[in-house]
Scaffold this active site. Structure first.
Site, PDB file in Angstrom:
ATOM      1  N   TYR A  53       7.161 134.395  76.246  1.00  0.00           N
ATOM      2  CA  TYR A  53       6.658 135.544  77.005  1.00  0.00           C
ATOM      3  C   TYR A  53       5.276 135.983  76.506  1.00  0.00           C
ATOM      4  CZ  TYR A  53      11.668 136.141  78.244  1.00  0.00           C
ATOM      5  OH  TYR A  53      12.964 135.957  78.654  1.00  0.00           O
ATOM      6  N   HIS A 111      16.510 129.370  73.593  1.00  0.00           N
ATOM      7  CA  HIS A 111      16.218 129.836  74.949  1.00  0.00           C
ATOM      8  C   HIS A 111      16.889 128.973  76.021  1.00  0.00           C
ATOM      9  CE1 HIS A 111      12.857 132.341  77.009  1.00  0.00           C
ATOM     10  NE2 HIS A 111      13.812 132.134  77.876  1.00  0.00           N
ATOM     11  N   LEU A 193      18.806 142.389  88.043  1.00  0.00           N
ATOM     12  CA  LEU A 193      18.340 142.996  89.299  1.00  0.00           C
ATOM     13  C   LEU A 193      17.908 141.912  90.282  1.00  0.00           C
ATOM     14  CD1 LEU A 193      16.232 145.903  87.702  1.00  0.00           C
ATOM     15  CD2 LEU A 193      18.637 145.925  88.410  1.00  0.00           C
ATOM     16  N   ARG A 239      11.124 153.714  86.727  1.00  0.00           N
ATOM     17  CA  ARG A 239      12.231 152.745  86.853  1.00  0.00           C
ATOM     18  C   ARG A 239      12.887 152.491  85.500  1.00  0.00           C
ATOM     19  NH1 ARG A 239       9.362 148.065  90.528  1.00  0.00           N
ATOM     20  NH2 ARG A 239       9.570 149.098  92.561  1.00  0.00           N
ATOM     21  N   ASN A 243      16.796 152.915  85.117  1.00  0.00           N
ATOM     22  CA  ASN A 243      17.666 151.789  84.771  1.00  0.00           C
ATOM     23  C   ASN A 243      18.566 152.086  83.568  1.00  0.00           C
ATOM     24  OD1 ASN A 243      16.442 150.458  86.847  1.00  0.00           O
ATOM     25  ND2 ASN A 243      15.135 149.161  85.559  1.00  0.00           N
TER      26      ASN A 243
HETATM   27  N1  LIG Z   1      16.962 133.725  78.747  1.00  0.00           N
HETATM   28  C1  LIG Z   1      16.333 133.449  79.869  1.00  0.00           C
HETATM   29  O1  LIG Z   1      16.140 132.281  80.240  1.00  0.00           O
HETATM   30  C2  LIG Z   1      15.854 134.584  80.730  1.00  0.00           C
HETATM   31  C3  LIG Z   1      15.407 134.324  82.027  1.00  0.00           C
HETATM   32  C4  LIG Z   1      14.984 135.404  82.819  1.00  0.00           C
HETATM   33  C5  LIG Z   1      15.042 136.685  82.287  1.00  0.00           C
HETATM   34  N2  LIG Z   1      15.460 136.909  80.989  1.00  0.00           N
HETATM   35  C6  LIG Z   1      15.500 138.269  80.391  1.00  0.00           C
HETATM   36  O2  LIG Z   1      16.083 139.196  81.314  1.00  0.00           O
HETATM   37  C7  LIG Z   1      15.123 140.197  81.643  1.00  0.00           C
HETATM   38  C8  LIG Z   1      15.296 140.685  83.058  1.00  0.00           C
HETATM   39  O3  LIG Z   1      15.211 139.648  83.993  1.00  0.00           O
HETATM   40  P1  LIG Z   1      13.975 139.454  84.987  1.00  0.00           P
HETATM   41  O4  LIG Z   1      12.746 139.927  84.333  1.00  0.00           O
HETATM   42  O5  LIG Z   1      14.032 138.049  85.440  1.00  0.00           O
HETATM   43  O6  LIG Z   1      14.296 140.332  86.265  1.00  0.00           O
HETATM   44  P2  LIG Z   1      15.125 141.636  86.709  1.00  0.00           P
HETATM   45  O7  LIG Z   1      15.323 142.570  85.582  1.00  0.00           O
HETATM   46  O8  LIG Z   1      16.314 141.165  87.470  1.00  0.00           O
HETATM   47  O9  LIG Z   1      14.106 142.260  87.780  1.00  0.00           O
HETATM   48  C9  LIG Z   1      12.844 142.727  87.422  1.00  0.00           C
HETATM   49  C10 LIG Z   1      12.094 143.122  88.683  1.00  0.00           C
HETATM   50  O10 LIG Z   1      12.740 144.245  89.282  1.00  0.00           O
HETATM   51  C11 LIG Z   1      11.809 145.327  89.395  1.00  0.00           C
HETATM   52  N3  LIG Z   1      12.573 146.557  89.080  1.00  0.00           N
HETATM   53  C12 LIG Z   1      13.019 146.955  87.875  1.00  0.00           C
HETATM   54  N4  LIG Z   1      13.695 148.103  87.978  1.00  0.00           N
HETATM   55  C13 LIG Z   1      13.672 148.450  89.284  1.00  0.00           C
HETATM   56  C14 LIG Z   1      14.207 149.555  89.987  1.00  0.00           C
HETATM   57  N5  LIG Z   1      14.900 150.508  89.364  1.00  0.00           N
HETATM   58  N6  LIG Z   1      13.993 149.611  91.328  1.00  0.00           N
HETATM   59  C15 LIG Z   1      13.302 148.642  91.961  1.00  0.00           C
HETATM   60  N7  LIG Z   1      12.769 147.564  91.340  1.00  0.00           N
HETATM   61  C16 LIG Z   1      12.964 147.468  90.003  1.00  0.00           C
HETATM   62  C17 LIG Z   1      10.730 145.048  88.372  1.00  0.00           C
HETATM   63  O11 LIG Z   1       9.494 145.595  88.786  1.00  0.00           O
HETATM   64  P3  LIG Z   1       8.456 146.372  87.806  1.00  0.00           P
HETATM   65  O12 LIG Z   1       8.474 145.692  86.465  1.00  0.00           O
HETATM   66  O13 LIG Z   1       7.156 146.194  88.525  1.00  0.00           O
HETATM   67  O14 LIG Z   1       8.904 147.795  87.747  1.00  0.00           O
HETATM   68  C18 LIG Z   1      10.664 143.518  88.413  1.00  0.00           C
HETATM   69  O15 LIG Z   1       9.907 143.069  89.519  1.00  0.00           O
HETATM   70  C19 LIG Z   1      13.802 139.515  81.365  1.00  0.00           C
HETATM   71  O16 LIG Z   1      12.724 140.421  81.265  1.00  0.00           O
HETATM   72  C20 LIG Z   1      14.097 138.779  80.098  1.00  0.00           C
HETATM   73  O17 LIG Z   1      14.100 139.662  78.989  1.00  0.00           O
HETATM   74  C21 LIG Z   1      15.872 135.869  80.227  1.00  0.00           C
END
Ligand SMILES: NC(=O)c1ccc[n+]([C@@H]2O[C@H](COP(=O)([O-])OP(=O)(O)OC[C@H]3O[C@@H](n4cnc5c(N)ncnc54)[C@H](OP(=O)(O)O)[C@@H]3O)[C@@H](O)[C@H]2O)c1
Length: 276
Positions: A53, A111, A193, A239, A243
């Site tokens: 990241y 990872h 999400l 947000r 959350n």
């Molecule tokens: N181990 C792995 O391979 C792996 C893979 C993917 C993710 N992850 C971890 O999991 C975390 C979360 O997953 P992710 O980043 O893929 O996506 P996510 O949390 O499912 O979604 C994030 C998206 O949702 C938006 N959002 C957040 N809160 C919101 C709300 N209350 N209302 C409307 N929109 C909202 C964010 O926008 P804004 O930021 O613009 O507010 C962003 O575009 C990652 O950051 C990472 O730490 C791990």
């Protein structure tokens, strides 16, 4: 009313806070630092980063600037795919710890289950727990077959398996979930999400309306009610607060079942189920 759960106990008996701020695709620099500071102000005590990241330093800066004691914040980082193998893993961990500016991390994860090398990498992580710079070790994107391999060969059972998890993929992951539950491996729900893709699903709005909660809060609470650690990502202060505001309600069993029915095998990122 069931008990409010704000942390889960891992198999090592250490607690892991139930909600962690994800910082995947959080731009390195002030954007990530401000998001982490906003989260810590909102009550989060768990941050989930990774070397890939490229924002470990900003996470460390925010923790230092927060005024919180290091022991109050649970920090996870992850070893990237280029760093597999025993010696590479030891070096990669040193780099991450230096970038974070910390003396230890609470949780270090592999990872992705890179074929052929992942057991050697795991041996390095086992060794790293011995000198106190890592509290717990775990894996990410391990499906049941990858977990079975590690359970067969490893000395230390992973404390955590971080996998994509939302109602839209839950049933498709039941084999992995059940194995984790049997082995007392905590499941961390990433992309809870759906990266925003399903937040306009009318089912989420209908469920949320009954509790005065948003679709995002419904998805986060669903994960909490399943017993998962949940890692929503946001860089938007309002947000970030929203959350974390999920501990004053609980989904009925009927609503949990309604959400479970949304499964469509939705993997928003790489799907690890094809990895040998
Ligand atoms: N181990 C792995 O391979 C792996 C893979 C993917 C993710 N992850 C971890 O999991 C975390 C979360 O997953 P992710 O980043 O893929 O996506 P996510 O949390 O499912 O979604 C994030 C998206 O949702 C938006 N959002 C957040 N809160 C919101 C709300 N209350 N209302 C409307 N929109 C909202 C964010 O926008 P804004 O930021 O613009 O507010 C962003 O575009 C990652 O950051 C990472 O730490 C791990």
């Amino acid at each position: 009313m069931r008990e409010i759960v704000t942390s889960i106990t891992m198999r090592t008996r250490r607690p892991i806070p139930t909600i962690g701020l994800g910082v995947y695709k959080s731009e390195p620099g002030p954007v990530t630092k401000e998001a982490v500071l906003a989260a810590l102000r909102a009550g989060y005590r768990h941050i989930d980063t990774a070397s890939i990241y490229n924002n470990e330093a900003d996470v460390g800066d925010a923790i230092a600037a927060s005024g919180l004691d290091r022991s109050e914040v649970f920090v996870t980082t992850k070893l990237w795919n280029d760093d597999h193998g025993y010696d590479n893993a030891l070096t990669a961990f040193d780099r991450s710890l230096e970038a974070l500016g910390l003396d230890y991390v609470d949780l270090y994860l592999i990872h992705w289950p890179v074929p052929n090398l992942r057991l050697d990498t795991w041996r390095a992580l086992e060794r790293l727990t011995l000198d106190g710079r890592i509290r717990d070790i775990g894996v990410s994107n391990y499906m049941a077959k990858h977990l079975e391999e590690i359970l067969e060969h490893a000395a230390v059972v992973p404390a955590v398996n971080q996998i994509e998890m939302s109602p839209y993929i839950y049933r498709s992951r039941l084999e992995t979930i059940n194995l984790c539950r049997e082995q007392n491996i905590v499941i961390e729900a990433y992309s809870p999400l759906t990266k925003g893709r399903k937040l306009d699903d009318p089912v989420l709005a209908a469920v949320g309306d009954q509790y005065g909660k948003t679709p995002a809060q419904v998805l986060i609470r669903w994960a909490v009610d399943k017993g998962f650690v949940v890692l929503p990502k946001s860089i938007t202060p309002q947000r970030i607060v929203e959350n974390h505001d999920v501990f004053d309600f609980q989904l009925s069993d009927a609503d949990v079942a309604r959400l479970d029915d949304l499964d469509e095998g939705l993997a928003t990122g790489w799907d690890p189920s094809e990895v040998e």
